[in-house]
Each structure stands twice: as structure tokens, then as C-alpha cells.
Design a protein around this motif. Sequence first.
Motif, short mmCIF file in Angstrom:
data_model
loop_
_atom_site.label_atom_id
_atom_site.label_comp_id
_atom_site.label_asym_id
_atom_site.label_seq_id
_atom_site.Cartn_x
_atom_site.Cartn_y
_atom_site.Cartn_z
N ARG A 7 0.84 -1.20 0.00
CA ARG A 7 0.00 0.00 0.00
C ARG A 7 0.87 1.26 0.00
N ASP A 8 1.86 1.25 0.89
CA ASP A 8 2.76 2.39 1.03
C ASP A 8 4.00 1.91 1.78
N GLY A 13 7.12 -1.65 5.63
CA GLY A 13 7.88 -1.77 6.87
C GLY A 13 7.25 -2.73 7.86
N ALA A 14 5.92 -2.74 7.92
CA ALA A 14 5.22 -3.66 8.84
C ALA A 14 5.47 -5.11 8.44
N PRO A 39 10.41 5.91 6.42
CA PRO A 39 9.09 5.41 6.81
C PRO A 39 9.01 3.88 6.83
N VAL A 40 9.86 3.20 6.08
CA VAL A 40 9.91 1.74 6.14
C VAL A 40 10.54 1.30 7.47
N GLU A 198 1.14 3.66 -3.31
CA GLU A 198 1.45 5.07 -3.03
C GLU A 198 2.94 5.18 -2.79
N PHE A 199 3.62 6.01 -3.61
CA PHE A 199 5.09 6.06 -3.55
C PHE A 199 5.54 7.46 -3.95
#
Length: 220
Positions: A7-8, A13-14, A39-40, A198-199
Motif C-alpha cells: 500500500r505504502d 515496513g510492517a 518510513p519503512v 502510493e510512492f
Amino acid sequence: METSRFRDRDHAGAQLAARLATMQLADPVVLALPRGGIPVALPIAAALHAPLDLLLVRKIGVPSQPELAAAAVVDGAHPEIVLNRPVMAMIGLNDDEIDELAQPELWELERRRKVYLKGREPLPVEGRTAIVVDDGIATGTTVRAALAALRRRRPARLVLAVPVAPAETIDALRPLVDDVVCPVMPSDFYAISPFYEEFHQLSDAEVTRMLEPFSEPLPP
């Protein structure tokens, strides 16, 4: 469930955090490559209860061909220069000339650390598990320099964690680390962005806001 499209960066990262949490990583420190790796890295640092730092890298280009890397300089308590000897030999550059070309890049590394982390000193990684995080890898040139320099700082274990990278790039980087976590390794790869819904390109202001909790000096 893992996916071939994220997604983003937070979602990516999750997924990495879920994998890393099962690996029994002793005394971890998370090192993000700005800007996209930050953010990752945030959910990874949260899941592992680990401190977060930046791994700042600047390419040292050939004067006549700035896009051709003769070396790279990597931030740290003592910044490291990683040489690309074949390119240096082809162009005719010696070590002293590389040191001179590195100076503006060292200034830029210092500027970015001041902007992003208010000048906080790099975290020590000696004897710890160092986890290098980015939002994806294409050719691996920058990451290769970052890993080579980080290895000189003597971590006990060096882990590369990225959401997506070509299989051949991961194969080339695998000897430089102890572990690789990369859930998506396509054989048909053109760019990182198609693997994200989204990037967008992150601004300095966004990065600074994300890093605000990590910008204060750590207690001794």
C-alpha cells in the motif's frame, strides 16, 4: 498475508518487521537510508524496540561524468570512503584526488544529519545487530557502499531488510551481509515504484517530522 505490492512504505515496513521479529536479533539498531527508507524503518524500530539512526551515503562521481561513481562516502562517527578501483583506474584518478572530491559530499552528509537529526552523533553499532533498511533496491550500488562501510564498524551481525529488489541484485549483495530479508524479488524488474500503490517523493520537512522522536541525544 504478504503481497507483491505494498500500500505504502509503512505497510512495507510492517511486513519486514513481522519477519525480523522472528529472527531473535540481539541488541538491534535500525539504520535507514534516506529518504525513502525512513518510513519503512519506523515500524521496524517500533516492533524491535530498537533505536533508529540514518545511514547517509553520497556518491563521489567522476568530474567529467558525475553519474559515474568512482567512490562513495558513508556517514558514521568516522566517515568511510568506499573506492571503486576499476572506475578510478579507467579514469585515472588517485586516492588523493578522491579525497578532494569527497570533501563537498562530506559537507552534505553533515548538513543532512543536522537537518534530519539535529546533529545527533551516529549511533555505535560495534557488537550489535545492525539492520540496514531502504524502500527498495534497483542496482544496489549505493547499498553496496553502505554495507561495506558499515561492516568496518564491526557489528556482530549485519542484516539487510528491503521490501523489494531484483533477485540478481540480492544475490550480489548477499555475501556482504549475514542475513537478508526481502519478501519480493521479481525476475522482471524495471523500477521500485510499481510495487507500491502510493510512492511519493518525500520532502525534507516530512523526514524531519518523522525523525523528531529520534532527534534528541540518547542518554548515556
